[in-house]
Design an enzyme around this catalytic site. Sequence first.
Site, PDB file in Angstrom:
ATOM      1  N   CYS A 115      12.689  34.390 -18.534  1.00  0.00           N
ATOM      2  CA  CYS A 115      12.112  35.444 -17.708  1.00  0.00           C
ATOM      3  C   CYS A 115      12.474  36.740 -18.412  1.00  0.00           C
ATOM      4  O   CYS A 115      13.623  37.168 -18.373  1.00  0.00           O
ATOM      5  CB  CYS A 115      12.679  35.430 -16.292  1.00  0.00           C
ATOM      6  SG  CYS A 115      12.105  36.850 -15.332  1.00  0.00           S
TER       7      CYS A 115
ATOM      8  N   CYS B  54      13.306  39.765 -15.760  1.00  0.00           N
ATOM      9  CA  CYS B  54      14.569  39.768 -15.005  1.00  0.00           C
ATOM     10  C   CYS B  54      15.230  38.421 -15.218  1.00  0.00           C
ATOM     11  O   CYS B  54      15.736  38.168 -16.295  1.00  0.00           O
ATOM     12  CB  CYS B  54      14.343  40.101 -13.536  1.00  0.00           C
ATOM     13  SG  CYS B  54      12.882  39.351 -12.821  1.00  0.00           S
ATOM     14  N   SER B  55      15.203  37.571 -14.219  1.00  0.00           N
ATOM     15  CA  SER B  55      15.841  36.265 -14.384  1.00  0.00           C
ATOM     16  C   SER B  55      15.206  35.249 -13.453  1.00  0.00           C
ATOM     17  O   SER B  55      15.892  34.408 -12.887  1.00  0.00           O
ATOM     18  CB  SER B  55      17.339  36.375 -14.092  1.00  0.00           C
ATOM     19  OG  SER B  55      17.523  36.880 -12.785  1.00  0.00           O
ATOM     20  N   CYS B  56      13.882  35.313 -13.274  1.00  0.00           N
ATOM     21  CA  CYS B  56      13.199  34.350 -12.415  1.00  0.00           C
ATOM     22  C   CYS B  56      13.445  32.941 -12.955  1.00  0.00           C
ATOM     23  O   CYS B  56      13.415  32.716 -14.165  1.00  0.00           O
ATOM     24  CB  CYS B  56      11.698  34.650 -12.368  1.00  0.00           C
ATOM     25  SG  CYS B  56      11.360  36.291 -11.698  1.00  0.00           S
TER      26      CYS B  56
END
Lengths: 100, 222
Positions: B125, B128-130
Amino acid sequence: MGGLEAGPVDLTEAAYAPWQKRVKALALLLIRGDKAQMNVDELRRGIEDLAPEDYERLGYYERWTRSIADILTEKGLFTAEELTVKMAEVEKRWQEQGPK
Amino acid sequence: MSHEDSHKDHAKEHQHSHGHPHPQQPDSEDEPYSHEQVMATALEELLSDKGLIAAGDMSSALDYWASKTPADGARLVARCWTDPAFAQRVGENVNAAAAELDMDIGTTPVVAITNTPDLHNVLVCTLCSCYPIGLLGESPGWYKSRAYRSRVVSEPRVVLAEFGTQISDETEVRVHDSTADLRYIVIPMRPEGTEELSEGELAEIVTRDCMIGTALAKGLEE
C-alpha cells in the site's frame, strides 16, 4: 511515496506496544464502531496534512493519534482547549502514578 | 524523503522531542512517553467523557484486533488448494468465500490474486498501509515502512531478494497497490511434494508472508 528511493527494508518483527494497540483500537471504534465519527480517508488526510517535519519526526501510530485529534477537532467533537486540558490531566497523573 | 523506516520511527516514539523531560517510571514503564502518547490517552478519556465511546468499547476493539491472525488466511488458502470449486468462488468473491469458512472479514472487498509458474504477485500500500486485516491480522512493521512502500513498486525483485525470495527471470512479477476500498490477498502456489498433506497440515505451511507475496510457500520438509 511509491517509487521513491529508500534504504533496505528492515525485516525486524517488532511487537506493537500497548499504547499503539490502543490507538489502533480507538481508530477502529471511530471508523467502524456504532458511533463512528470519521472514515479511513479522513484518517489518511489528517496524516498527510501533518507538517512535513512532524511527519518525519513522529512514529506511525503517533501520526494516527495526531490525525484523529485534528480531524475530530475539525468536526467540532471537542475543542483544542478541551484536549489540551485533558492532556494536562493525563500528564499530571502519569507523573504522579506512571503511565497506565 | 528520509531513508528511515517505520521501525526507526517506532524507536523514536520513545524519545523526547517536545522540549521538556518526563520522569522515568521504572515500576510501570521502562520507556519515557511522548507527547502523542499522552494525547492518545487524553483522546480516549475525552471521547468517553462525551459519551462517544462507551465502557467496554475499547476492550472489545482490542479483542477484535487480537482475534485477527494469518491463520484465517492460511485456512482459506489451504481450502483453495484442496477444493478447486472453492478456489473458483474465492476468485469471484473472497468475502463471500471466507464467510463459508465462518470468517467475517468485513465488507471492504478483498480480491485474491493467484500465483502461477509464470506470474508472482506481491502486495503493497504505497499511500498508507491498507492490508487484508480480516484474513492476515495486523500488518508487520515493514509493510508500513517507507523502505518497503517506496521500493517494492520500482524494484520488486531486489526487495523480494532482501526477504530471501528469489523469483526466476522467467516469471513476471506484478505488484498490487492496495487502497482503503480494495484489498488483496495472494494465493501462493502449492509446493510440490505436499500431495499427501491434509488441509489442516497445508494451512500450517501457508505463512503470512506467502499471502503478501514476499515469500513462497514451502513444503514441511524444507
